[in-house]
Write a protein that holds these residues in place. Structure first.
Motif, PDB file in Angstrom:
ATOM      1  N   THR A 147       0.820  -1.204   0.000  1.00  0.00           N
ATOM      2  CA  THR A 147       0.000   0.000   0.000  1.00  0.00           C
ATOM      3  C   THR A 147       0.862   1.265   0.000  1.00  0.00           C
ATOM      4  OG1 THR A 147      -0.387  -0.675   2.307  1.00  0.00           O
ATOM      5  CG2 THR A 147      -2.242  -0.761   0.817  1.00  0.00           C
ATOM      6  N   ALA A 148       2.076   1.187   0.547  1.00  0.00           N
ATOM      7  CA  ALA A 148       2.997   2.315   0.400  1.00  0.00           C
ATOM      8  C   ALA A 148       3.349   2.524  -1.070  1.00  0.00           C
ATOM      9  CB  ALA A 148       4.263   2.066   1.218  1.00  0.00           C
ATOM     10  N   SER A 149       3.573   1.427  -1.785  1.00  0.00           N
ATOM     11  CA  SER A 149       3.871   1.505  -3.211  1.00  0.00           C
ATOM     12  C   SER A 149       2.711   2.127  -3.977  1.00  0.00           C
ATOM     13  CB  SER A 149       4.174   0.101  -3.749  1.00  0.00           C
ATOM     14  OG  SER A 149       4.452   0.123  -5.119  1.00  0.00           O
ATOM     15  N   ILE A 150       1.499   1.777  -3.600  1.00  0.00           N
ATOM     16  CA  ILE A 150       0.315   2.344  -4.248  1.00  0.00           C
ATOM     17  C   ILE A 150       0.267   3.862  -4.060  1.00  0.00           C
ATOM     18  CG2 ILE A 150      -2.216   2.476  -4.064  1.00  0.00           C
ATOM     19  CD1 ILE A 150      -2.084  -0.603  -3.435  1.00  0.00           C
ATOM     20  N   GLY A 151       0.530   4.329  -2.843  1.00  0.00           N
ATOM     21  CA  GLY A 151       0.513   5.763  -2.594  1.00  0.00           C
ATOM     22  C   GLY A 151       1.528   6.516  -3.430  1.00  0.00           C
ATOM     23  N   ILE A 152       2.735   5.965  -3.537  1.00  0.00           N
ATOM     24  CA  ILE A 152       3.769   6.594  -4.371  1.00  0.00           C
ATOM     25  C   ILE A 152       3.279   6.712  -5.811  1.00  0.00           C
ATOM     26  CG2 ILE A 152       6.069   6.271  -5.360  1.00  0.00           C
ATOM     27  CD1 ILE A 152       6.888   4.916  -2.748  1.00  0.00           C
ATOM     28  N   CYS A 153       2.740   5.628  -6.338  1.00  0.00           N
ATOM     29  CA  CYS A 153       2.301   5.607  -7.738  1.00  0.00           C
ATOM     30  C   CYS A 153       1.165   6.593  -7.992  1.00  0.00           C
ATOM     31  CB  CYS A 153       1.876   4.201  -8.139  1.00  0.00           C
ATOM     32  SG  CYS A 153       3.231   3.013  -8.250  1.00  0.00           S
ATOM     33  N   GLU A 154       0.258   6.723  -7.041  1.00  0.00           N
ATOM     34  CA  GLU A 154      -0.871   7.633  -7.230  1.00  0.00           C
ATOM     35  C   GLU A 154      -0.393   9.081  -7.349  1.00  0.00           C
ATOM     36  OE1 GLU A 154      -4.534   5.358  -4.974  1.00  0.00           O
ATOM     37  OE2 GLU A 154      -2.912   6.166  -3.756  1.00  0.00           O
ATOM     38  N   HIS A 155       0.485   9.501  -6.450  1.00  0.00           N
ATOM     39  CA  HIS A 155       0.973  10.877  -6.513  1.00  0.00           C
ATOM     40  C   HIS A 155       1.756  11.100  -7.808  1.00  0.00           C
ATOM     41  CE1 HIS A 155       2.401  14.426  -3.795  1.00  0.00           C
ATOM     42  NE2 HIS A 155       2.182  14.819  -5.035  1.00  0.00           N
ATOM     43  N   ALA A 156       2.595  10.133  -8.162  1.00  0.00           N
ATOM     44  CA  ALA A 156       3.373  10.246  -9.396  1.00  0.00           C
ATOM     45  C   ALA A 156       2.472  10.311 -10.620  1.00  0.00           C
ATOM     46  CB  ALA A 156       4.340   9.065  -9.507  1.00  0.00           C
ATOM     47  N   MET A 157       1.356   9.583 -10.598  1.00  0.00           N
ATOM     48  CA  MET A 157       0.457   9.576 -11.754  1.00  0.00           C
ATOM     49  C   MET A 157      -0.225  10.923 -11.933  1.00  0.00           C
ATOM     50  SD  MET A 157      -2.375   6.856 -12.976  1.00  0.00           S
ATOM     51  CE  MET A 157      -1.086   6.007 -13.897  1.00  0.00           C
ATOM     52  N   TYR A 158      -0.673  11.523 -10.841  1.00  0.00           N
ATOM     53  CA  TYR A 158      -1.277  12.855 -10.967  1.00  0.00           C
ATOM     54  C   TYR A 158      -0.290  13.829 -11.608  1.00  0.00           C
ATOM     55  CZ  TYR A 158      -5.221  11.565  -7.918  1.00  0.00           C
ATOM     56  OH  TYR A 158      -6.351  10.987  -7.381  1.00  0.00           O
ATOM     57  N   GLU A 159       0.942  13.836 -11.146  1.00  0.00           N
ATOM     58  CA  GLU A 159       1.937  14.744 -11.709  1.00  0.00           C
ATOM     59  C   GLU A 159       2.211  14.451 -13.174  1.00  0.00           C
ATOM     60  OE1 GLU A 159       4.966  16.631  -8.416  1.00  0.00           O
ATOM     61  OE2 GLU A 159       5.651  14.959  -9.648  1.00  0.00           O
ATOM     62  N   ALA A 160       2.358  13.158 -13.489  1.00  0.00           N
ATOM     63  CA  ALA A 160       2.750  12.787 -14.847  1.00  0.00           C
ATOM     64  C   ALA A 160       1.649  13.104 -15.861  1.00  0.00           C
ATOM     65  CB  ALA A 160       3.103  11.300 -14.894  1.00  0.00           C
ATOM     66  N   VAL A 161       0.407  12.752 -15.552  1.00  0.00           N
ATOM     67  CA  VAL A 161      -0.677  13.000 -16.497  1.00  0.00           C
ATOM     68  C   VAL A 161      -0.899  14.494 -16.685  1.00  0.00           C
ATOM     69  CG1 VAL A 161      -3.141  12.671 -16.950  1.00  0.00           C
ATOM     70  CG2 VAL A 161      -1.794  10.781 -16.014  1.00  0.00           C
ATOM     71  N   THR A 162      -0.872  15.243 -15.597  1.00  0.00           N
ATOM     72  CA  THR A 162      -1.062  16.691 -15.702  1.00  0.00           C
ATOM     73  C   THR A 162       0.033  17.326 -16.554  1.00  0.00           C
ATOM     74  OG1 THR A 162      -2.198  16.777 -13.569  1.00  0.00           O
ATOM     75  CG2 THR A 162      -1.235  18.838 -14.383  1.00  0.00           C
ATOM     76  N   HIS A 163       1.276  16.926 -16.318  1.00  0.00           N
ATOM     77  CA  HIS A 163       2.388  17.481 -17.097  1.00  0.00           C
ATOM     78  C   HIS A 163       2.245  17.123 -18.577  1.00  0.00           C
ATOM     79  CE1 HIS A 163       6.394  18.497 -18.456  1.00  0.00           C
ATOM     80  NE2 HIS A 163       6.539  17.261 -18.899  1.00  0.00           N
ATOM     81  N   ALA A 164       2.024  15.835 -18.856  1.00  0.00           N
ATOM     82  CA  ALA A 164       1.979  15.390 -20.255  1.00  0.00           C
ATOM     83  C   ALA A 164       0.818  16.017 -21.011  1.00  0.00           C
ATOM     84  CB  ALA A 164       1.877  13.867 -20.303  1.00  0.00           C
ATOM     85  N   HIS A 165      -0.333  16.152 -20.357  1.00  0.00           N
ATOM     86  CA  HIS A 165      -1.512  16.659 -21.046  1.00  0.00           C
ATOM     87  C   HIS A 165      -1.395  18.150 -21.346  1.00  0.00           C
ATOM     88  CE1 HIS A 165      -5.539  16.274 -22.538  1.00  0.00           C
ATOM     89  NE2 HIS A 165      -6.006  17.202 -21.726  1.00  0.00           N
ATOM     90  N   ASN A 166      -0.567  18.841 -20.581  1.00  0.00           N
ATOM     91  CA  ASN A 166      -0.449  20.291 -20.770  1.00  0.00           C
ATOM     92  C   ASN A 166       0.851  20.700 -21.467  1.00  0.00           C
ATOM     93  OD1 ASN A 166      -2.821  21.691 -19.186  1.00  0.00           O
ATOM     94  ND2 ASN A 166      -2.164  19.949 -17.941  1.00  0.00           N
ATOM     95  N   ARG A 167       1.625  19.727 -21.899  1.00  0.00           N
ATOM     96  CA  ARG A 167       2.859  20.028 -22.620  1.00  0.00           C
ATOM     97  C   ARG A 167       2.608  19.880 -24.121  1.00  0.00           C
ATOM     98  NH1 ARG A 167       8.177  20.744 -21.752  1.00  0.00           N
ATOM     99  NH2 ARG A 167       9.693  19.901 -23.233  1.00  0.00           N
ATOM    100  N   ILE A 168       2.933  20.916 -24.876  1.00  0.00           N
ATOM    101  CA  ILE A 168       2.705  20.910 -26.322  1.00  0.00           C
ATOM    102  C   ILE A 168       4.008  20.524 -27.024  1.00  0.00           C
ATOM    103  CG2 ILE A 168       1.933  22.252 -28.309  1.00  0.00           C
ATOM    104  CD1 ILE A 168      -0.194  21.725 -26.132  1.00  0.00           C
ATOM    105  N   LEU A 169       3.913  19.530 -27.877  1.00  0.00           N
ATOM    106  CA  LEU A 169       5.072  19.048 -28.624  1.00  0.00           C
ATOM    107  C   LEU A 169       4.659  18.881 -30.079  1.00  0.00           C
ATOM    108  CD1 LEU A 169       8.011  18.244 -27.861  1.00  0.00           C
ATOM    109  CD2 LEU A 169       7.215  15.868 -27.763  1.00  0.00           C
ATOM    110  N   TYR A 170       5.381  19.534 -30.980  1.00  0.00           N
ATOM    111  CA  TYR A 170       5.048  19.499 -32.403  1.00  0.00           C
ATOM    112  C   TYR A 170       3.606  19.942 -32.650  1.00  0.00           C
ATOM    113  CZ  TYR A 170       9.206  16.589 -32.151  1.00  0.00           C
ATOM    114  OH  TYR A 170      10.467  16.106 -31.877  1.00  0.00           O
ATOM    115  N   GLY A 171       3.180  20.925 -31.866  1.00  0.00           N
ATOM    116  CA  GLY A 171       1.869  21.502 -32.058  1.00  0.00           C
ATOM    117  C   GLY A 171       0.721  20.732 -31.440  1.00  0.00           C
ATOM    118  N   ARG A 172       1.040  19.659 -30.709  1.00  0.00           N
ATOM    119  CA  ARG A 172      -0.022  18.852 -30.094  1.00  0.00           C
ATOM    120  C   ARG A 172       0.328  18.537 -28.641  1.00  0.00           C
ATOM    121  NH1 ARG A 172      -1.000  13.546 -33.482  1.00  0.00           N
ATOM    122  NH2 ARG A 172       1.302  13.550 -33.574  1.00  0.00           N
ATOM    123  N   PRO A 173      -0.698  18.313 -27.788  1.00  0.00           N
ATOM    124  CA  PRO A 173      -0.401  17.836 -26.440  1.00  0.00           C
ATOM    125  C   PRO A 173       0.333  16.497 -26.509  1.00  0.00           C
ATOM    126  CG  PRO A 173      -2.694  18.508 -26.622  1.00  0.00           C
ATOM    127  CD  PRO A 173      -2.142  18.502 -28.011  1.00  0.00           C
TER     128      PRO A 173
END
Length: 573
Positions: A261-287
């Motif tokens: 369950t500690a591993s789960i908590g780490i992954c959850e926080h990392a996922m929020y950061e990763a998805v938010t970053h990737a979805h808002n980063r524009i590369l070659y004119g696209r997210p």
């Protein structure tokens, strides 16, 4: 909108627990959120000792409430050893930082030999120390021998008055710098063999207790300490003889469950950061999230994380209903430690492949997640040790089911007292299990569950007709490949049991099992390539390879869930 499968501090309300548990869990979340991300990262970067967190825990009675079994609670109805709420706290502490979780985890381990002991005075003392906010430590491993308790060099010489003088060193002992009580494993100098083992309680502030150093570069204080003529009074002795050996193994049984369950908590926080970053980063004119390979990696990470949570939540129920005639937890426990934590590594790797250089930046949680997720598969026994352990259950689980009453979801406010009455740590080959097939039958309408079931049935045939013989049984490399295949079946079973209990979205389930079909095929190919694999085993291995059932509409619906995580949670500055 918050995803119901993931922990989100903004919306978290553990209403399924009793009021005091609910208050303490929410108070812990609020404490971290009020400190903010900058302070969290700065403390991690500077390796600051966790004094502020431990002061908060002491003030709220957090450890005392969650880690005092009912037998030592002096009638306080809120104090009990409740695996369900312990798992919930593991997830929260992992979410904010493994250093916080570690101080809690080694306190759990340090208490294990005490709560198993017949020494009433020691138990009372431990309960008082907990109520004062003290932390605990588990003095088992040594620099020369690791956790090989057969070879301990912590020596106890009788003092002539019923006690001992202890001399020796322990290494890699969490909280060894501050523990009010350290459960130390050693052996008597005057008794040979297992009858000479002793578990005793030591105080890290005693003059004969010498703290050498922190052996890691971290806020986690993982100590080396040395005892020099440390006086061990009769009232300090927790266990002697074979009981001391059993207490060591049974304590690890209790403690290593916390890693999943500690591993789960780490992954959850990392996922929020990763998805938010990737979805808002524009590369070659696209997210970034517009690229098909990125969508696949983030979707795979999401469904793997969902599987981790479903499996771990269901394993809690088997822990809480365990007893002398139901020891199924002895399989599901190393599974949580081995399978869930390695799935956590895969989740973070998938996320890191998407966010790339962002994962190295010093102002992200991800930077520490990428480091700390590596540790959990390696604590409380390596992946290999736990894989070898689960193989002891393979034949009974797959081929020889027994009848058991249904195990309900266990969120009730009950004390899990059996965990401290586990008894001798042997007889694993005789443990029986309920039939794993009904969990799959209930979801056979999902194409990839049905496809995976074909592979599980094939593994049963392998055990009947091509299992490793006597000579191969000494080839641990080959056996570990078989263990990975078996682990996937057990993983799938508990995922499906929990899905039935909670009504998990079927798109998520089918997408998860598409991943598990690929995993099974990969391990089968690995078995095929082992040096000692027989011709029959090689033929079986290639015959077990399957292609997942592709459904673009299903994958698109799951992707929409993942995409919606963007901006859902960002820790307060």
């Amino acid at each position: 909108m918050s995803d119901p499968l993931l922990f989100n501090p903004r919306t978290y309300d553990p209403a399924h627990f009793d009021p005091e548990t609910r208050r303490l869990l929410r108070a812990t979340v609020d404490w971290f959120e009020s400190r903010g991300k900058r302070r969290l990262i700065e403390d991690y970067r500077t390796r600051a000792w966790l004094g502020d967190f431990l002061a908060f825990a002491a003030r709220e009675g957090l450890f005392a409430t969650f880690l005092t079994p009912g037998s030592e609670a002096s009638g306080d109805p809120d104090k009990r050893w409740d695996t369900a709420r312990i798992a919930a706290l593991n997830e929260i502490l992992g979410f904010y930082g493994l250093d916080y979780w570690y101080a809690w985890q080694v306190t759990v381990l340090g208490l294990g030999p005490v709560w198993q002991s017949d020494n009433a005075a020691a138990r009372t003392r431990a309960a008082e120390l907990l109520s004062q906010g003290e932390v605990f430590a588990f003095g088992l491993s040594e620099k020369a021998h690791g956790a090989d308790i057969y070879s301990t060099d912590m020596l106890l010489e009788p003092d002539g008055d019923g006690g001992f003088r202890a001399n020796g060193a322990k290494y890699y002992i969490g909280n060894g710098n501050k523990a009010g009580l350290v459960s130390v494993f050693g052996r008597r100098t005057d008794v040979e063999g297992p009858d000479g083992y002793v578990f005793f309680a030591a105080d890290s502030r005693h003059d004969a207790y010498h703290l050498v150093k922190n052996v890691v570069d971290s806020s986690k204080y993982v100590s080396e300490f040395r005892l020099e003529d440390y006086p061990v009074a009769p009232e300090d002795v927790l266990h002697t003889g074979r009981a001391a050996f059993d207490a060591a193994l049974n304590t690890v049984n209790v403690g290593k469950f916390n890693l999943c369950t500690a591993s789960i908590g780490i992954c959850e926080h990392a996922m929020y950061e990763a998805v938010t970053h990737a979805h808002n980063r524009i590369l070659y004119g696209r997210p970034v999230t517009a690229f098909p390979h990125v969508r696949r990696e983030l979707t795979d990470a999401y469904v793997r994380l969902a599987g981790m949570k479903l499996f771990s939540d269901r394993a809690v129920d088997y822990f809480r209903t365990a007893g002398p005639d139901d020891r199924r937890y002895l399989l599901f426990n190393p599974m949580t430690k081995m399978k869930v934590t390695t799935e956590g590594e895969k989740v973070v790797d998938l996320l890191w492949d998407v966010i790339a250089a962002k994962g190295f930046e010093k102002d992200t949680y991800f930077g520490q997640a990428a480091v700390e997720i590596r540790g959990l598969p390696k604590l409380e026994g390596t992946v290999h040790v736990n894989l070898a352990l689960i193989l002891k259950f393979l034949r009974n689980h797959l081929l020889d089911p027994a009848e058991f009453p249904p195990v309900p979801t266990r969120h009730d406010a009950a004390d899990d007292g059996f965990l401290f009455r586990q008894g001798p740590a042997r007889g694993l080959g005789s443990v029986r299990f309920h039939d794993w097939r009904p969990a799959f039958d209930a979801h056979k309408h999902l194409p990839n569950v049905a496809r995976f079931r074909e592979q599980a049935d094939a593994l049963c045939e392998f055990v009947r007709t091509a299992a490793p013989g006597e000579e191969q049984s000494r080839d641990l490399d080959l056996l570990l490949a078989v263990g990975q295949l078996f682990a996937l079946v057990v993983h799938g079973q508990l995922v499906l049991e929990q899905a039935s209990a909670t009504g998990t979205d079927e798109d998520v389930l089918d997408e998860l099992f598409a991943v598990l079909v690929r995993d099974f095929s990969a391990y089968a190919v690995e078995l095929h390539g082992k040096d000692s694999a027989t011709e029959a085993q090689q033929t079986w291995a290639l015959g077990a390879v399957r292609r997942p059932v592709v459904d673009e509409a299903r994958s698109a619906r799951v992707w929409a869930r993942v995409e919606s995580l963007s901006g859902t949670y960002e820790m307060a500055p």
